[in-house]
Design a protein around this motif. Structure first.
Motif, PDB file in Angstrom:
ATOM      1  N   GLY A 209       0.820  -1.204   0.000  1.00 27.05           N
ATOM      2  CA  GLY A 209       0.000   0.000   0.000  1.00 27.05           C
ATOM      3  C   GLY A 209       0.851   1.249   0.000  1.00 27.05           C
ATOM      4  O   GLY A 209       2.062   1.187  -0.192  1.00 27.05           O
ATOM      5  N   SER A 211       2.615   4.351   1.834  1.00 35.49           N
ATOM      6  CA  SER A 211       3.130   4.701   3.151  1.00 35.49           C
ATOM      7  C   SER A 211       2.572   6.057   3.565  1.00 35.49           C
ATOM      8  O   SER A 211       2.715   7.047   2.848  1.00 35.49           O
ATOM      9  CB  SER A 211       4.657   4.740   3.107  1.00 35.49           C
ATOM     10  OG  SER A 211       5.137   5.136   4.357  1.00 35.49           O
ATOM     11  N   ARG A 212       1.909   6.084   4.722  1.00 30.89           N
ATOM     12  CA  ARG A 212       1.266   7.321   5.174  1.00 30.89           C
ATOM     13  C   ARG A 212       1.949   7.934   6.396  1.00 30.89           C
ATOM     14  O   ARG A 212       1.369   8.750   7.107  1.00 30.89           O
ATOM     15  CB  ARG A 212      -0.212   7.055   5.470  1.00 30.89           C
ATOM     16  CG  ARG A 212      -1.053   6.840   4.228  1.00 30.89           C
ATOM     17  CD  ARG A 212      -1.015   8.064   3.340  1.00 30.89           C
ATOM     18  NE  ARG A 212      -1.851   7.948   2.148  1.00 30.89           N
ATOM     19  CZ  ARG A 212      -1.558   8.524   0.986  1.00 30.89           C
ATOM     20  NH1 ARG A 212      -0.465   9.234   0.865  1.00 30.89           N
ATOM     21  NH2 ARG A 212      -2.369   8.393  -0.042  1.00 30.89           N
ATOM     22  N   ASP A 221       1.586   3.900   9.410  1.00 30.92           N
ATOM     23  CA  ASP A 221       0.299   3.667   8.749  1.00 30.92           C
ATOM     24  C   ASP A 221       0.523   3.382   7.267  1.00 30.92           C
ATOM     25  O   ASP A 221       1.197   4.142   6.585  1.00 30.92           O
ATOM     26  CB  ASP A 221      -0.602   4.898   8.874  1.00 30.92           C
ATOM     27  CG  ASP A 221      -1.222   5.003  10.261  1.00 30.92           C
ATOM     28  OD1 ASP A 221      -1.480   3.947  10.870  1.00 30.92           O
ATOM     29  OD2 ASP A 221      -1.442   6.137  10.726  1.00 30.92           O
ATOM     30  N   GLU A 223      -1.680   2.672   3.777  1.00 34.38           N
ATOM     31  CA  GLU A 223      -3.022   2.719   3.193  1.00 34.38           C
ATOM     32  C   GLU A 223      -3.182   1.582   2.193  1.00 34.38           C
ATOM     33  O   GLU A 223      -2.580   1.573   1.132  1.00 34.38           O
ATOM     34  CB  GLU A 223      -3.227   4.075   2.501  1.00 34.38           C
ATOM     35  CG  GLU A 223      -4.651   4.309   2.070  1.00 34.38           C
ATOM     36  CD  GLU A 223      -4.809   5.635   1.339  1.00 34.38           C
ATOM     37  OE1 GLU A 223      -4.128   6.613   1.699  1.00 34.38           O
ATOM     38  OE2 GLU A 223      -5.615   5.664   0.395  1.00 34.38           O
ATOM     39  N   GLU A 225      -5.882  -0.381  -0.001  1.00 36.39           N
ATOM     40  CA  GLU A 225      -7.224  -0.296  -0.593  1.00 36.39           C
ATOM     41  C   GLU A 225      -8.115   0.683   0.159  1.00 36.39           C
ATOM     42  O   GLU A 225      -9.227   0.358   0.558  1.00 36.39           O
ATOM     43  CB  GLU A 225      -7.862  -1.693  -0.659  1.00 36.39           C
ATOM     44  CG  GLU A 225      -7.215  -2.553  -1.726  1.00 36.39           C
ATOM     45  CD  GLU A 225      -7.434  -4.048  -1.493  1.00 36.39           C
ATOM     46  OE1 GLU A 225      -8.211  -4.394  -0.577  1.00 36.39           O
ATOM     47  OE2 GLU A 225      -6.829  -4.855  -2.215  1.00 36.39           O
ATOM     48  N   GLY A 226      -7.578   1.882   0.396  1.00 39.91           N
ATOM     49  CA  GLY A 226      -8.350   2.948   1.017  1.00 39.91           C
ATOM     50  C   GLY A 226      -8.471   2.866   2.527  1.00 39.91           C
ATOM     51  O   GLY A 226      -9.046   3.744   3.164  1.00 39.91           O
ATOM     52  N   GLU A 227      -7.932   1.816   3.106  1.00 34.31           N
ATOM     53  CA  GLU A 227      -8.018   1.665   4.564  1.00 34.31           C
ATOM     54  C   GLU A 227      -6.641   1.760   5.203  1.00 34.31           C
ATOM     55  O   GLU A 227      -5.676   1.212   4.682  1.00 34.31           O
ATOM     56  CB  GLU A 227      -8.587   0.290   4.897  1.00 34.31           C
ATOM     57  CG  GLU A 227      -9.970   0.339   5.522  1.00 34.31           C
ATOM     58  CD  GLU A 227     -10.517  -1.063   5.684  1.00 34.31           C
ATOM     59  OE1 GLU A 227      -9.963  -1.795   6.528  1.00 34.31           O
ATOM     60  OE2 GLU A 227     -11.468  -1.411   4.964  1.00 34.31           O
ATOM     61  N   LEU A 228      -6.566   2.432   6.360  1.00 30.67           N
ATOM     62  CA  LEU A 228      -5.279   2.546   7.030  1.00 30.67           C
ATOM     63  C   LEU A 228      -5.005   1.311   7.885  1.00 30.67           C
ATOM     64  O   LEU A 228      -5.842   0.894   8.677  1.00 30.67           O
ATOM     65  CB  LEU A 228      -5.233   3.796   7.923  1.00 30.67           C
ATOM     66  CG  LEU A 228      -5.020   5.138   7.218  1.00 30.67           C
ATOM     67  CD1 LEU A 228      -4.823   6.240   8.259  1.00 30.67           C
ATOM     68  CD2 LEU A 228      -3.826   5.109   6.260  1.00 30.67           C
ATOM     69  N   ARG A 229      -3.835   0.744   7.694  1.00 31.57           N
ATOM     70  CA  ARG A 229      -3.414  -0.409   8.506  1.00 31.57           C
ATOM     71  C   ARG A 229      -2.190  -0.009   9.309  1.00 31.57           C
ATOM     72  O   ARG A 229      -1.277   0.613   8.774  1.00 31.57           O
ATOM     73  CB  ARG A 229      -3.069  -1.603   7.595  1.00 31.57           C
ATOM     74  CG  ARG A 229      -4.226  -2.063   6.715  1.00 31.57           C
ATOM     75  CD  ARG A 229      -5.184  -2.959   7.456  1.00 31.57           C
ATOM     76  NE  ARG A 229      -4.539  -4.140   8.011  1.00 31.57           N
ATOM     77  CZ  ARG A 229      -4.454  -5.308   7.395  1.00 31.57           C
ATOM     78  NH1 ARG A 229      -4.962  -5.465   6.184  1.00 31.57           N
ATOM     79  NH2 ARG A 229      -3.869  -6.348   7.975  1.00 31.57           N
ATOM     80  N   SER A 230      -2.178  -0.356  10.592  1.00 32.17           N
ATOM     81  CA  SER A 230      -1.045   0.004  11.451  1.00 32.17           C
ATOM     82  C   SER A 230       0.020  -1.073  11.394  1.00 32.17           C
ATOM     83  O   SER A 230      -0.281  -2.259  11.455  1.00 32.17           O
ATOM     84  CB  SER A 230      -1.495   0.135  12.904  1.00 32.17           C
ATOM     85  OG  SER A 230      -2.383   1.206  13.005  1.00 32.17           O
TER      86      SER A 230
END
Ligand code: BTN
Length: 241
Positions: A209, A211-212, A221, A223, A225-230
């Motif tokens: 994804g 990198s946020r 975080d 991202e 598919e539009g969802e944030l994963r920790s």
């Protein structure tokens, strides 16, 4: 309190020696070596170095009692390296989560934070740093670089070490008071992979994804598919895809 300094031409690993000393010492210490016979990196990797060309050292803090998570602390070490080398040499180093230092995508330094003692009680902090100053040892197929390559001439290692340890001690004091939150903005600014497509392997699962950046605790975080994963540090590896 004053810093106890231990210098070795060659030893197994500065982290291992620091661990031994911290079992009995109540003073902060710095273990420096010109060469390691058993230099260790994260995830069981080996850390190679050319004799007397680079910096291999461990900063040890006895009876460390930060109420803050250690996750942020190891990010802080990488960020401090970036700020010190950029300020003193005018290079363009960046951080790579969780605690690598890169220049133009090639590895300049690595950080291995360990503890001695009980994480729930009293423990000492073992902060190991390997910094390629005047030579870039080749390890496997990873791209590596040195400060000299980017600066153009040989660099005085002692001056750099003093500047770094000085800044690290100040940053750790602030970290103890305020946690990683006072550093997360700066960390994100210096992130080599910010907004990039990355791949992270965490406990067997592969996340791909964007990198946020890190939050106030140093958790990354991604991202997906539009969802944030920790993503938490530890036994995790990240690469650009
Ligand atoms: C990594 O990038 O995987 C971390 C590398 C850490 C290397 C340093 S060199 C000094 C200290 N002693 C060790 O055995 N490892 C750290």
């Amino acid at each position: 309190s004053p810093l106890a300094l231990y210098y070795f031409p060659s030893i197994t690993s500065t982290n291992d020696i620091a661990r031994e000393y911290l079992k009995t010492s109540d003073q902060p210490l710095l273990v420096v070596a010109e060469h390691q016979t058993g230099g260790r990196g994260r995830r069981g990797r080996q850390w190679a170095s050319c004799y007397a060309h680079n910096l291999l050292f461990t900063y040890g803090v006895p009876r460390f009692s930060a109420m803050q998570g250690l996750e942020g602390l190891s990010l802080l070490v990488g960020l401090t390296l970036v700020d010190v080398v950029n300020a003193s040499l005018g290079v363009d180093a960046k951080v790579k989560w969780p605690n690598d230092v890169l220049i133009n995508g090639a590895k300049l330094a690595g950080v291995l934070v360990e503890i001695q003692g009980d994480i729930g009680g009293d423990y000492s902090l073992i902060i190991g740093v390997g910094l390629n100053v005047n030579e870039s040892p080749s390890v496997g197929d990873r791209e590596v670089t040195s400060l000299m390559k980017n600066f153009g001439r040989a660099i005085n290692r002692s001056e750099l070490l003093v500047a770094f340890v000085d800044q690290l001690r100040r940053n750790i004091n602030l970290f103890c008071l305020e946690g990683f939150s006072s550093f997360s903005g700066r960390w994100n600014e210096m992130d080599a992979y910010r907004g990039c497509q990355v791949q992270v392997e965490q406990g067997g699962e592969i996340l791909v994804g964007l990198s946020r950046g890190v939050n106030a605790n140093g958790v990354l975080d991604i991202e997906v598919e539009g969802e944030l994963r920790s993503v938490h540090g530890g036994e995790v590896s990240l690469r650009a895809v």
